[in-house]
Design a protein around this motif. Structure first.
Motif, PDB file in Angstrom:
ATOM      1  N   SER A 137       0.826  -1.202   0.000  1.00 39.47           N
ATOM      2  CA  SER A 137       0.000   0.000   0.000  1.00 39.47           C
ATOM      3  C   SER A 137       0.869   1.264   0.000  1.00 39.47           C
ATOM      4  O   SER A 137       0.612   2.213  -0.746  1.00 39.47           O
ATOM      5  N   ALA A 138       1.907   1.265   0.827  1.00 37.61           N
ATOM      6  CA  ALA A 138       2.824   2.409   0.884  1.00 37.61           C
ATOM      7  C   ALA A 138       3.584   2.561  -0.433  1.00 37.61           C
ATOM      8  O   ALA A 138       3.791   3.684  -0.912  1.00 37.61           O
ATOM      9  N   GLN A 139       4.009   1.450  -1.038  1.00 35.90           N
ATOM     10  CA  GLN A 139       4.710   1.506  -2.319  1.00 35.90           C
ATOM     11  C   GLN A 139       3.813   2.089  -3.408  1.00 35.90           C
ATOM     12  O   GLN A 139       4.251   2.915  -4.213  1.00 35.90           O
ATOM     13  N   ALA A 140       2.554   1.678  -3.431  1.00 41.03           N
ATOM     14  CA  ALA A 140       1.609   2.193  -4.428  1.00 41.03           C
ATOM     15  C   ALA A 140       1.383   3.691  -4.229  1.00 41.03           C
ATOM     16  O   ALA A 140       1.383   4.459  -5.200  1.00 41.03           O
ATOM     17  N   ALA A 141       1.206   4.118  -2.992  1.00 39.67           N
ATOM     18  CA  ALA A 141       1.008   5.544  -2.697  1.00 39.67           C
ATOM     19  C   ALA A 141       2.261   6.343  -3.063  1.00 39.67           C
ATOM     20  O   ALA A 141       2.163   7.455  -3.600  1.00 39.67           O
ATOM     21  N   PHE A 142       3.437   5.785  -2.764  1.00 41.98           N
ATOM     22  CA  PHE A 142       4.694   6.449  -3.113  1.00 41.98           C
ATOM     23  C   PHE A 142       4.771   6.688  -4.619  1.00 41.98           C
ATOM     24  O   PHE A 142       5.081   7.798  -5.070  1.00 41.98           O
ATOM     25  N   LEU A 143       4.479   5.658  -5.409  1.00 43.86           N
ATOM     26  CA  LEU A 143       4.587   5.805  -6.860  1.00 43.86           C
ATOM     27  C   LEU A 143       3.581   6.802  -7.415  1.00 43.86           C
ATOM     28  O   LEU A 143       3.899   7.561  -8.339  1.00 43.86           O
ATOM     29  N   LEU A 144       2.385   6.831  -6.873  1.00 39.49           N
ATOM     30  CA  LEU A 144       1.400   7.823  -7.325  1.00 39.49           C
ATOM     31  C   LEU A 144       1.896   9.241  -7.036  1.00 39.49           C
ATOM     32  O   LEU A 144       1.800  10.126  -7.899  1.00 39.49           O
ATOM     33  N   ASP A 145       2.433   9.464  -5.842  1.00 38.99           N
ATOM     34  CA  ASP A 145       2.973  10.781  -5.518  1.00 38.99           C
ATOM     35  C   ASP A 145       4.218  11.086  -6.357  1.00 38.99           C
ATOM     36  O   ASP A 145       4.439  12.235  -6.754  1.00 38.99           O
ATOM     37  N   PHE A 146       5.020  10.076  -6.644  1.00 34.73           N
ATOM     38  CA  PHE A 146       6.216  10.262  -7.464  1.00 34.73           C
ATOM     39  C   PHE A 146       5.818  10.735  -8.869  1.00 34.73           C
ATOM     40  O   PHE A 146       6.458  11.625  -9.428  1.00 34.73           O
ATOM     41  N   CYS A 147       4.737  10.159  -9.396  1.00 32.23           N
ATOM     42  CA  CYS A 147       4.224  10.600 -10.702  1.00 32.23           C
ATOM     43  C   CYS A 147       3.790  12.062 -10.643  1.00 32.23           C
ATOM     44  O   CYS A 147       4.065  12.840 -11.560  1.00 32.23           O
ATOM     45  N   LYS A 148       3.120  12.443  -9.560  1.00 34.91           N
ATOM     46  CA  LYS A 148       2.699  13.840  -9.385  1.00 34.91           C
ATOM     47  C   LYS A 148       3.909  14.762  -9.324  1.00 34.91           C
ATOM     48  O   LYS A 148       3.896  15.867  -9.894  1.00 34.91           O
ATOM     49  N   LEU A 149       4.952  14.336  -8.623  1.00 31.40           N
ATOM     50  CA  LEU A 149       6.164  15.142  -8.508  1.00 31.40           C
ATOM     51  C   LEU A 149       6.802  15.352  -9.875  1.00 31.40           C
ATOM     52  O   LEU A 149       7.177  16.479 -10.232  1.00 31.40           O
ATOM     53  N   ILE A 150       6.925  14.294 -10.648  1.00 29.80           N
ATOM     54  CA  ILE A 150       7.531  14.396 -11.977  1.00 29.80           C
ATOM     55  C   ILE A 150       6.699  15.312 -12.866  1.00 29.80           C
ATOM     56  O   ILE A 150       7.237  16.179 -13.568  1.00 29.80           O
ATOM     57  N   SER A 151       5.391  15.166 -12.809  1.00 28.59           N
ATOM     58  CA  SER A 151       4.503  16.024 -13.600  1.00 28.59           C
ATOM     59  C   SER A 151       4.635  17.486 -13.177  1.00 28.59           C
ATOM     60  O   SER A 151       4.715  18.391 -14.018  1.00 28.59           O
ATOM     61  N   HIS A 152       4.675  17.724 -11.864  1.00 28.25           N
ATOM     62  CA  HIS A 152       4.812  19.086 -11.354  1.00 28.25           C
ATOM     63  C   HIS A 152       6.152  19.692 -11.785  1.00 28.25           C
ATOM     64  O   HIS A 152       6.210  20.851 -12.228  1.00 28.25           O
ATOM     65  N   ALA A 153       7.230  18.934 -11.657  1.00 28.37           N
ATOM     66  CA  ALA A 153       8.554  19.422 -12.054  1.00 28.37           C
ATOM     67  C   ALA A 153       8.573  19.766 -13.543  1.00 28.37           C
ATOM     68  O   ALA A 153       9.114  20.800 -13.945  1.00 28.37           O
ATOM     69  N   THR A 154       7.963  18.918 -14.351  1.00 25.79           N
ATOM     70  CA  THR A 154       7.897  19.162 -15.789  1.00 25.79           C
ATOM     71  C   THR A 154       7.117  20.445 -16.085  1.00 25.79           C
ATOM     72  O   THR A 154       7.513  21.245 -16.930  1.00 25.79           O
ATOM     73  N   SER A 155       6.030  20.670 -15.345  1.00 20.50           N
ATOM     74  CA  SER A 155       5.232  21.882 -15.556  1.00 20.50           C
ATOM     75  C   SER A 155       6.009  23.147 -15.175  1.00 20.50           C
ATOM     76  O   SER A 155       5.718  24.233 -15.674  1.00 20.50           O
ATOM     77  N   LEU A 156       7.010  23.011 -14.299  1.00 20.13           N
ATOM     78  CA  LEU A 156       7.855  24.141 -13.904  1.00 20.13           C
ATOM     79  C   LEU A 156       9.025  24.354 -14.871  1.00 20.13           C
ATOM     80  O   LEU A 156       9.835  25.255 -14.677  1.00 20.13           O
ATOM     81  N   ARG A 161      13.307  -0.876   0.137  1.00 15.85           N
ATOM     82  CA  ARG A 161      11.921  -1.349   0.236  1.00 15.85           C
ATOM     83  C   ARG A 161      11.018  -0.734  -0.833  1.00 15.85           C
ATOM     84  O   ARG A 161       9.805  -0.760  -0.730  1.00 15.85           O
ATOM     85  N   LYS A 162      11.635  -0.129  -1.862  1.00 15.95           N
ATOM     86  CA  LYS A 162      10.896   0.514  -2.956  1.00 15.95           C
ATOM     87  C   LYS A 162      10.015   1.657  -2.463  1.00 15.95           C
ATOM     88  O   LYS A 162       8.915   1.866  -2.939  1.00 15.95           O
ATOM     89  N   LEU A 163      10.541   2.406  -1.487  1.00 19.97           N
ATOM     90  CA  LEU A 163       9.814   3.549  -0.941  1.00 19.97           C
ATOM     91  C   LEU A 163      10.603   4.848  -1.102  1.00 19.97           C
ATOM     92  O   LEU A 163      10.337   5.829  -0.415  1.00 19.97           O
ATOM     93  N   ALA A 164      11.580   4.852  -2.008  1.00 19.56           N
ATOM     94  CA  ALA A 164      12.367   6.058  -2.259  1.00 19.56           C
ATOM     95  C   ALA A 164      12.799   6.077  -3.712  1.00 19.56           C
ATOM     96  O   ALA A 164      12.934   5.031  -4.356  1.00 19.56           O
ATOM     97  N   GLY A 165      13.020   7.291  -4.179  1.00 19.25           N
ATOM     98  CA  GLY A 165      13.515   7.456  -5.536  1.00 19.25           C
ATOM     99  C   GLY A 165      14.392   8.687  -5.640  1.00 19.25           C
ATOM    100  O   GLY A 165      14.157   9.686  -4.960  1.00 19.25           O
ATOM    101  N   ASP A 166      15.412   8.578  -6.454  1.00 18.17           N
ATOM    102  CA  ASP A 166      16.270   9.709  -6.783  1.00 18.17           C
ATOM    103  C   ASP A 166      15.973  10.071  -8.236  1.00 18.17           C
ATOM    104  O   ASP A 166      15.852   9.186  -9.087  1.00 18.17           O
ATOM    105  N   HIS A 204      16.568  13.340  -3.680  1.00 22.53           N
ATOM    106  CA  HIS A 204      16.006  12.142  -3.052  1.00 22.53           C
ATOM    107  C   HIS A 204      14.616  12.444  -2.480  1.00 22.53           C
ATOM    108  O   HIS A 204      14.424  13.417  -1.764  1.00 22.53           O
ATOM    109  N   PHE A 205      13.668  11.552  -2.777  1.00 22.71           N
ATOM    110  CA  PHE A 205      12.292  11.678  -2.307  1.00 22.71           C
ATOM    111  C   PHE A 205      11.860  10.322  -1.770  1.00 22.71           C
ATOM    112  O   PHE A 205      12.057   9.301  -2.420  1.00 22.71           O
TER     113      PHE A 205
END
Length: 125
Positions: free
Chosen positions: A6-25, A59-64, A120-121
């Motif tokens: 559940s935490a991994q799925a939530a992390f990836l959804l937020d990671f997608c939002k972060l990438i989209s937000h960064a791209t929009s900037l 644990r697949k809960l972080a990304g650089d 790192h996020f």
């Protein structure tokens, strides 16, 4: 679903939002590390690139991520300082109280250490 999954799925959804937000900037975003083998984490700890063997990458809960901005000449310039990525770090942490940005590690580490990892996020369980 397990708490970890559940935490991994939530992390990836937020990671997608972060990438989209960064791209929009205006950032160009490329992938860094998500899953990290224990052997690589050991090397990072030995060389000072990491401070713990309990990295969320294990644990697949972080990304650089790698962030670039175009220079006036059009060439892409790597952006990695805490100051340059602070807007993205604040955005990341605003998505969930379980999200933590590497630029804010000094909230958890001693002030003398001053360890920061701006690209790192991560997410806690």
């Amino acid at each position: 679903m397990s708490p970890l999954m559940s935490a991994q799925a939530a992390f990836l959804l937020d990671f997608c939002k972060l990438i989209s937000h960064a791209t929009s900037l205006g950032f160009v975003v490329t992938s860094g590390e998500l899953l990290r083998p224990v052997e690589m984490q050991e090397i990072y700890v030995k060389t000072g690139r990491s401070k713990t063997m309990h990295s969320k990458h294990l644990r697949k809960l972080a990304g650089d991520l790698n962030f670039f901005l175009p220079s006036p000449t059009g060439k892409l310039v790597y952006i990695c300082s805490v100051e340059e990525l602070e807007t993205l770090g604040r955005y990341w942490e605003s998505l969930s109280p379980k999200n933590r940005w590497g630029g804010n590690f000094d909230k958890d580490w001693s002030k003398e250490d001053n360890f920061k990892d701006a690209p790192h996020f991560e997410r806690t369980l």
